[in-house]
Design an enzyme around this catalytic site. Structure first.
Site, mmCIF file in Angstrom:
data_model
loop_
_atom_site.group_PDB
_atom_site.id
_atom_site.type_symbol
_atom_site.label_atom_id
_atom_site.label_comp_id
_atom_site.label_asym_id
_atom_site.label_seq_id
_atom_site.Cartn_x
_atom_site.Cartn_y
_atom_site.Cartn_z
ATOM 1 N N LYS A 14 -8.707 -1.135 -4.731
ATOM 2 C CA LYS A 14 -9.191 0.239 -4.593
ATOM 3 C C LYS A 14 -9.042 1.023 -5.901
ATOM 4 O O LYS A 14 -9.969 1.705 -6.324
ATOM 5 C CB LYS A 14 -8.455 0.957 -3.463
ATOM 6 N N ARG A 89 -5.188 7.090 6.552
ATOM 7 C CA ARG A 89 -4.522 5.875 7.026
ATOM 8 C C ARG A 89 -4.328 5.850 8.530
ATOM 9 O O ARG A 89 -3.858 4.868 9.079
ATOM 10 C CB ARG A 89 -3.169 5.708 6.334
ATOM 11 N N ARG A 128 0.475 -7.727 -9.994
ATOM 12 C CA ARG A 128 0.595 -6.304 -10.332
ATOM 13 C C ARG A 128 2.059 -5.912 -10.504
ATOM 14 O O ARG A 128 2.396 -5.140 -11.398
ATOM 15 C CB ARG A 128 -0.071 -5.457 -9.235
ATOM 16 N N ARG A 134 5.979 -1.493 -9.965
ATOM 17 C CA ARG A 134 5.923 -0.454 -8.939
ATOM 18 C C ARG A 134 6.893 -0.805 -7.819
ATOM 19 O O ARG A 134 6.903 -1.917 -7.318
ATOM 20 C CB ARG A 134 4.506 -0.331 -8.368
ATOM 21 N N ARG A 145 4.042 -3.028 4.035
ATOM 22 C CA ARG A 145 2.815 -2.274 3.780
ATOM 23 C C ARG A 145 1.600 -3.036 4.294
ATOM 24 O O ARG A 145 0.691 -2.444 4.883
ATOM 25 C CB ARG A 145 2.673 -1.975 2.284
#
Length: 189
Positions: A14, A89, A128, A134, A145
């Site tokens: 995204k 969401r 990532r 992160r 998640r």
């Protein structure tokens, strides 16, 4: 105002695709994840609350998320439109977004869902994590998640499908090929 929701699980691309869409269509990007990270890094009271929830792999409550999103839209009164990334969401958030945009004389033109399987998501987010470190990409938090997406968030899609606003794009492949498919959808509007 031309508004789109870019929808997909964590790691679907995204953020990557939003950047390309913003450049091509001059839309403003609103990522709830970016908003949350800004509040967290600035250690605002809201950021501390959001940090605790995200660290536990939970979704931020609708009221907090909606208020922050409305604030971001209000900061850009001259925008040509918005790409909403990571929002809504829940069906309640989708209804609140529709109501808010309607109060501004606007609406969501389309919801574009990036389809990516769990195996690919896991690979992408592991990569990532190496690059960005992160906190929400750590293995245990990531699994929560992804589970949250497939057990709760995905139920937003029928809400938009009932409004004939849902388009699905294969999120696996070359970034530019995926972008071309996204543009085909956006160009219709």
């Amino acid at each position: 105002m031309l508004n789109f929701v870019l929808f997909g699980p964590p790691g679907a691309g995204k953020g990557t695709q939003s950047e390309k869409l913003i450049a091509r269509y001059q839309l403003n990007h609103i990522s709830t994840g970016d908003i949350f990270r800004a509040h967290i890094s600035n250690q605002t009271p809201l950021g501390q609350q959001v940090s605790a929830l995200i660290a536990d792999g939970q979704l931020v409550p609708d009221a907090i998320t909606i208020a922050m999103l409305e604030e971001e839209v209000e900061k850009n009164p001259g925008a040509k439109g918005f790409i909403f990334d990571g929002f809504p969401r829940t069906v309640a958030q989708a209804a609140a977004l529709d109501e808010f945009l309607e109060s501004k004389g606007s609406s969501i033109a389309a919801v574009i869902a990036l389809d990516v399987d769990q195996e690919e998501l896991t690979k992408r987010i592991a990569e990532r994590q190496k690059l960005t470190n992160r906190v929400d990409d750590q293995a245990d938090k990531l699994q929560k998640r992804i589970e949250e997406y497939f057990s709760k968030t995905i139920h937003v899609l029928p809400y938009y499908e009932a409004q004939n606003k849902l388009s699905k794009v294969n999120g696996i492949g070359k970034i530019d090929d995926i972008f071309a498919e996204l543009c085909e959808v956006v160009d219709k509007y």
